[in-house]
Design a protein around this motif. Structure first.
Motif, PDB file in Angstrom:
ATOM      1  N   SER A 118       0.810  -1.220   0.000  1.00 16.28           N
ATOM      2  CA  SER A 118       0.000   0.000   0.000  1.00 16.28           C
ATOM      3  C   SER A 118       0.843   1.270   0.000  1.00 16.28           C
ATOM      4  O   SER A 118       0.378   2.323  -0.444  1.00 16.28           O
ATOM      5  CB  SER A 118      -0.955  -0.003   1.199  1.00 16.28           C
ATOM      6  OG  SER A 118      -0.253  -0.230   2.404  1.00 16.28           O
ATOM      7  N   ASP A 119       2.084   1.215   0.490  1.00 20.60           N
ATOM      8  CA  ASP A 119       2.959   2.394   0.447  1.00 20.60           C
ATOM      9  C   ASP A 119       3.206   2.830  -0.995  1.00 20.60           C
ATOM     10  O   ASP A 119       3.042   4.008  -1.345  1.00 20.60           O
ATOM     11  CB  ASP A 119       4.309   2.097   1.116  1.00 20.60           C
ATOM     12  CG  ASP A 119       4.177   1.808   2.595  1.00 20.60           C
ATOM     13  OD1 ASP A 119       3.181   2.230   3.212  1.00 20.60           O
ATOM     14  OD2 ASP A 119       5.082   1.155   3.146  1.00 20.60           O
ATOM     15  N   SER A 120       3.617   1.887  -1.814  1.00 21.64           N
ATOM     16  CA  SER A 120       3.895   2.197  -3.220  1.00 21.64           C
ATOM     17  C   SER A 120       2.621   2.600  -3.957  1.00 21.64           C
ATOM     18  O   SER A 120       2.637   3.486  -4.820  1.00 21.64           O
ATOM     19  CB  SER A 120       4.543   0.997  -3.913  1.00 21.64           C
ATOM     20  OG  SER A 120       5.848   0.772  -3.418  1.00 21.64           O
ATOM     21  N   ILE A 121       1.527   1.926  -3.633  1.00 19.19           N
ATOM     22  CA  ILE A 121       0.254   2.275  -4.262  1.00 19.19           C
ATOM     23  C   ILE A 121      -0.136   3.707  -3.918  1.00 19.19           C
ATOM     24  O   ILE A 121      -0.562   4.481  -4.782  1.00 19.19           O
ATOM     25  CB  ILE A 121      -0.834   1.270  -3.830  1.00 19.19           C
ATOM     26  CG1 ILE A 121      -0.543  -0.096  -4.444  1.00 19.19           C
ATOM     27  CG2 ILE A 121      -2.226   1.766  -4.218  1.00 19.19           C
ATOM     28  CD1 ILE A 121      -1.355  -1.232  -3.861  1.00 19.19           C
ATOM     29  N   ALA A 122       0.048   4.090  -2.666  1.00 19.03           N
ATOM     30  CA  ALA A 122      -0.249   5.471  -2.254  1.00 19.03           C
ATOM     31  C   ALA A 122       0.658   6.461  -2.974  1.00 19.03           C
ATOM     32  O   ALA A 122       0.221   7.557  -3.355  1.00 19.03           O
ATOM     33  CB  ALA A 122      -0.102   5.609  -0.745  1.00 19.03           C
ATOM     34  N   ALA A 123       1.918   6.089  -3.164  1.00 18.42           N
ATOM     35  CA  ALA A 123       2.843   6.975  -3.887  1.00 18.42           C
ATOM     36  C   ALA A 123       2.389   7.169  -5.328  1.00 18.42           C
ATOM     37  O   ALA A 123       2.450   8.285  -5.867  1.00 18.42           O
ATOM     38  CB  ALA A 123       4.259   6.401  -3.844  1.00 18.42           C
ATOM     39  N   TYR A 124       1.941   6.098  -5.958  1.00 20.37           N
ATOM     40  CA  TYR A 124       1.467   6.195  -7.342  1.00 20.37           C
ATOM     41  C   TYR A 124       0.232   7.083  -7.427  1.00 20.37           C
ATOM     42  O   TYR A 124       0.125   7.925  -8.329  1.00 20.37           O
ATOM     43  CB  TYR A 124       1.153   4.807  -7.878  1.00 20.37           C
ATOM     44  CG  TYR A 124       0.715   4.806  -9.323  1.00 20.37           C
ATOM     45  CD1 TYR A 124       1.643   4.871 -10.355  1.00 20.37           C
ATOM     46  CD2 TYR A 124      -0.642   4.763  -9.660  1.00 20.37           C
ATOM     47  CE1 TYR A 124       1.238   4.885 -11.683  1.00 20.37           C
ATOM     48  CE2 TYR A 124      -1.053   4.773 -10.980  1.00 20.37           C
ATOM     49  CZ  TYR A 124      -0.106   4.838 -11.986  1.00 20.37           C
ATOM     50  OH  TYR A 124      -0.518   4.860 -13.299  1.00 20.37           O
ATOM     51  N   VAL A 125      -0.688   6.926  -6.497  1.00 22.73           N
ATOM     52  CA  VAL A 125      -1.900   7.754  -6.489  1.00 22.73           C
ATOM     53  C   VAL A 125      -1.566   9.217  -6.218  1.00 22.73           C
ATOM     54  O   VAL A 125      -2.093  10.110  -6.881  1.00 22.73           O
ATOM     55  CB  VAL A 125      -2.910   7.216  -5.452  1.00 22.73           C
ATOM     56  CG1 VAL A 125      -4.102   8.167  -5.314  1.00 22.73           C
ATOM     57  CG2 VAL A 125      -3.391   5.821  -5.833  1.00 22.73           C
ATOM     58  N   SER A 126      -0.672   9.458  -5.273  1.00 23.51           N
ATOM     59  CA  SER A 126      -0.310  10.850  -4.974  1.00 23.51           C
ATOM     60  C   SER A 126       0.367  11.502  -6.172  1.00 23.51           C
ATOM     61  O   SER A 126       0.151  12.690  -6.454  1.00 23.51           O
ATOM     62  CB  SER A 126       0.594  10.921  -3.739  1.00 23.51           C
ATOM     63  OG  SER A 126       1.861  10.333  -3.973  1.00 23.51           O
ATOM     64  N   HIS A 127       1.174  10.739  -6.895  1.00 25.26           N
ATOM     65  CA  HIS A 127       1.797  11.267  -8.110  1.00 25.26           C
ATOM     66  C   HIS A 127       0.737  11.575  -9.162  1.00 25.26           C
ATOM     67  O   HIS A 127       0.810  12.612  -9.837  1.00 25.26           O
ATOM     68  CB  HIS A 127       2.802  10.250  -8.648  1.00 25.26           C
ATOM     69  CG  HIS A 127       3.455  10.654  -9.935  1.00 25.26           C
ATOM     70  ND1 HIS A 127       4.300  11.743 -10.042  1.00 25.26           N
ATOM     71  CD2 HIS A 127       3.369  10.121 -11.187  1.00 25.26           C
ATOM     72  CE1 HIS A 127       4.718  11.856 -11.297  1.00 25.26           C
ATOM     73  NE2 HIS A 127       4.157  10.885 -12.007  1.00 25.26           N
ATOM     74  N   SER A 128      -0.256  10.725  -9.290  1.00 26.85           N
ATOM     75  CA  SER A 128      -1.338  10.951 -10.250  1.00 26.85           C
ATOM     76  C   SER A 128      -2.105  12.228  -9.929  1.00 26.85           C
ATOM     77  O   SER A 128      -2.601  12.911 -10.835  1.00 26.85           O
ATOM     78  CB  SER A 128      -2.302   9.758 -10.250  1.00 26.85           C
ATOM     79  OG  SER A 128      -1.645   8.560 -10.615  1.00 26.85           O
TER      80      SER A 128
END
Length: 218
Positions: A118-128
């Protein structure tokens, strides 16, 4: 939305629910970790050797489960199933809690691996979203080794490139690479103390007299 706040599954249920309530009117998007549900899948996978794709997406399903459970207890929150829906919810002055599985299946940004959580997933969403990122967990931040181990030292600020050399920390193994790729920073902070999280996201609060870790990716 100003920031993505990933609430670790280690904080579920009580601390996670309280943290979500405290994020009312902060222009935040919440992502929940998979917690013990995902840990059980990892445990079973260690001796059953399920396919990487199945374990990856069932662990993401665990994130969805915790999102729905937390949302049930937070009147100021509402489930979002897409970025567009999350923005509409935010515009209604509610806090979107992202149910990420459909979004990730459409985007398919990651290889299926336990290195991606979920850390990486959150990073991807925040970048989006071009939003800030906070990883909210049950420890103060990142340490040189497990916090309970003798000689462990707390790290207040660290370059993401340095984190690439860590075999294990309070974040997943893929996150530092993503922060470097996206050229962005993130905070790791203890969600058992909601006021610490609010201090990092509210421009009107300038009390930083507590431990947290800033990861520098840019």
């Amino acid at each position: 939305m100003k920031q993505v706040v990933k609430i670790g599954g280690s904080l579920f249920p009580d601390y996670a629910i309280e943290m979500a309530k405290k994020l009312k009117n902060t222009n935040s998007l919440i992502i929940l970790g998979g917690g013990e549900f995902a840990n059980l899948i990892r445990k079973y996978d260690s001796y059953q050797n399920f396919s990487a794709e199945v374990t990856h997406y069932t662990a993401i399903d665990c994130m969805d489960i915790l999102a729905k459970l937390v949302n049930d207890k937070v009147d100021s929150a509402k489930l979002a199933y897409s970025i567009e829906e999350a923005q509409k919810i935010s515009d209604e002055n509610l806090t979107p809690i992202f149910v990420v599985s459909d979004f990730l299946k459409k985007e398919d940004p990651f290889e299926c691996s336990w290195d991606v959580t979920s850390d990486s997933i959150a990073a991807y969403v925040s970048h989006s979203l071009n939003a800030n990122l906070l990883i909210v967990t049950n420890v103060n931040g990142i340490y040189t080794r497990e916090p309970s181990e003798e000689g462990s030292k707390f790290i207040n600020k660290i370059d993401a490139k340095k984190l690439l050399t860590f075999e294990e920390s309070s974040i997943d193994l893929m996150l530092p690479s993503l922060l470097i790729e996206f050229g962005t920073n993130c905070y790791v902070v203890n969600g058992m103390y909601p006021e610490r999280v609010l201090s990092l996201i509210d421009d009107n609060i300038n009390d930083y007299n507590f431990d947290y870790t800033l990861i520098i990716g840019d």
